[in-house]
Design a protein around this motif. Sequence first.
Motif, mmCIF file in Angstrom:
data_model
loop_
_atom_site.group_PDB
_atom_site.id
_atom_site.type_symbol
_atom_site.label_atom_id
_atom_site.label_comp_id
_atom_site.label_asym_id
_atom_site.label_seq_id
_atom_site.Cartn_x
_atom_site.Cartn_y
_atom_site.Cartn_z
ATOM 1 N N TYR A 33 33.264 35.504 29.266
ATOM 2 C CA TYR A 33 34.008 36.674 28.797
ATOM 3 C C TYR A 33 34.138 37.701 29.914
ATOM 4 C CZ TYR A 33 33.526 34.620 24.222
ATOM 5 O OH TYR A 33 33.609 33.767 23.155
ATOM 6 N N GLN A 34 34.904 37.330 30.912
ATOM 7 C CA GLN A 34 35.209 38.227 32.020
ATOM 8 C C GLN A 34 36.520 37.786 32.651
ATOM 9 O OE1 GLN A 34 32.120 37.964 34.943
ATOM 10 N NE2 GLN A 34 32.229 35.755 35.098
ATOM 11 N N HIS A 35 37.105 38.685 33.407
ATOM 12 C CA HIS A 35 38.339 38.330 34.107
ATOM 13 C C HIS A 35 38.044 37.184 35.063
ATOM 14 C CE1 HIS A 35 40.433 41.741 32.389
ATOM 15 N NE2 HIS A 35 39.315 42.413 32.573
ATOM 16 N N GLY A 36 38.816 36.130 34.965
ATOM 17 C CA GLY A 36 38.593 34.943 35.770
ATOM 18 C C GLY A 36 37.639 33.954 35.120
ATOM 19 N N ASN B 1 38.898 34.673 30.071
ATOM 20 C CA ASN B 1 39.736 35.576 30.849
ATOM 21 C C ASN B 1 39.733 37.040 30.399
ATOM 22 O OD1 ASN B 1 41.337 35.775 33.199
ATOM 23 N ND2 ASN B 1 43.167 35.964 31.953
ATOM 24 N N TYR B 2 39.015 37.370 29.350
ATOM 25 C CA TYR B 2 38.941 38.747 28.886
ATOM 26 C C TYR B 2 37.488 39.088 28.583
ATOM 27 C CZ TYR B 2 43.962 38.331 28.239
ATOM 28 O OH TYR B 2 45.291 38.120 28.449
ATOM 29 N N THR B 3 37.158 40.364 28.694
ATOM 30 C CA THR B 3 35.814 40.809 28.345
ATOM 31 C C THR B 3 35.702 40.939 26.831
ATOM 32 O OG1 THR B 3 36.358 43.160 28.390
ATOM 33 C CG2 THR B 3 35.690 42.145 30.500
ATOM 34 N N GLU C 262 37.361 44.063 25.633
ATOM 35 C CA GLU C 262 38.810 43.941 25.467
ATOM 36 C C GLU C 262 39.149 43.181 24.184
ATOM 37 O OE1 GLU C 262 40.551 43.852 29.987
ATOM 38 O OE2 GLU C 262 39.349 42.131 29.337
#
Length: 173
Positions: A115-118, A122-124, A127
Motif C-alpha cells: 500500500y504505497q506508490h509503486g 499503488n496507493y496508500t 488514499e
Amino acid sequence: MKVLVLVAHPNLEQSRISKRWVQELQAAGDVTIHNLYEAYPNFQIDVEREQQLLLEHDRIVLQFPFFWYSTPPLLKLWEDSVLTYGWAFGTEGGNKLHGKELLLATSTGSPKEAYQHGGFNNYTMEELLRPLEATSNLIGTKLLPSFILNGASNLSDEELEASAKAYVQAVLA
C-alpha cells in the motif's frame, strides 16, 4: 465517553483478526459492540435503531476487513441507509452526528509495502480510505487516526495479540 463499535465482517466466526479484536474489546468492557452481519443477516437495516445507537454514543468505530479497496457490502448499505440527508448531513436537522468522533479500524491481507506508490496496490491506505474521510467531513464527525493492521494473511500469533491490545488502546484512548 460512550463508544460504539460497528463490526462489519461477513464471516466473523471464521475471522482470525476481527474475531480476536472483538474478544479483546469484550474483555475490556464498557464498549457497545454491534455486529452488523449478526443484526442484519437479510440486509434489512432498522434505520431508526441504528440512528438511536449513534445518538447514544460519543465515539463511533467502524471495524471491517478491507474488501476490494472498500468496506464490506453491509457496511456500505448501512452508510447509505443510516447516514441520511436531513439527519446526518444537509440542512434542517442534518447535524445529528456533529462533534462525535469516528475511528476507522481495518485489516488488510497484504503487507504495508503493498500500500504505497509503486507498491502492488499503488496507493496508500490513507488514499484508499479517503471516501470514508470525506463521509466523516460531510457528517461533521472528528476523524481520529485510522487503526490499520496490514499483512493479516501472514500475522504471527504474537503479532495478532499485540494488535488486539493496540486496537483496544486506540478504541478507548
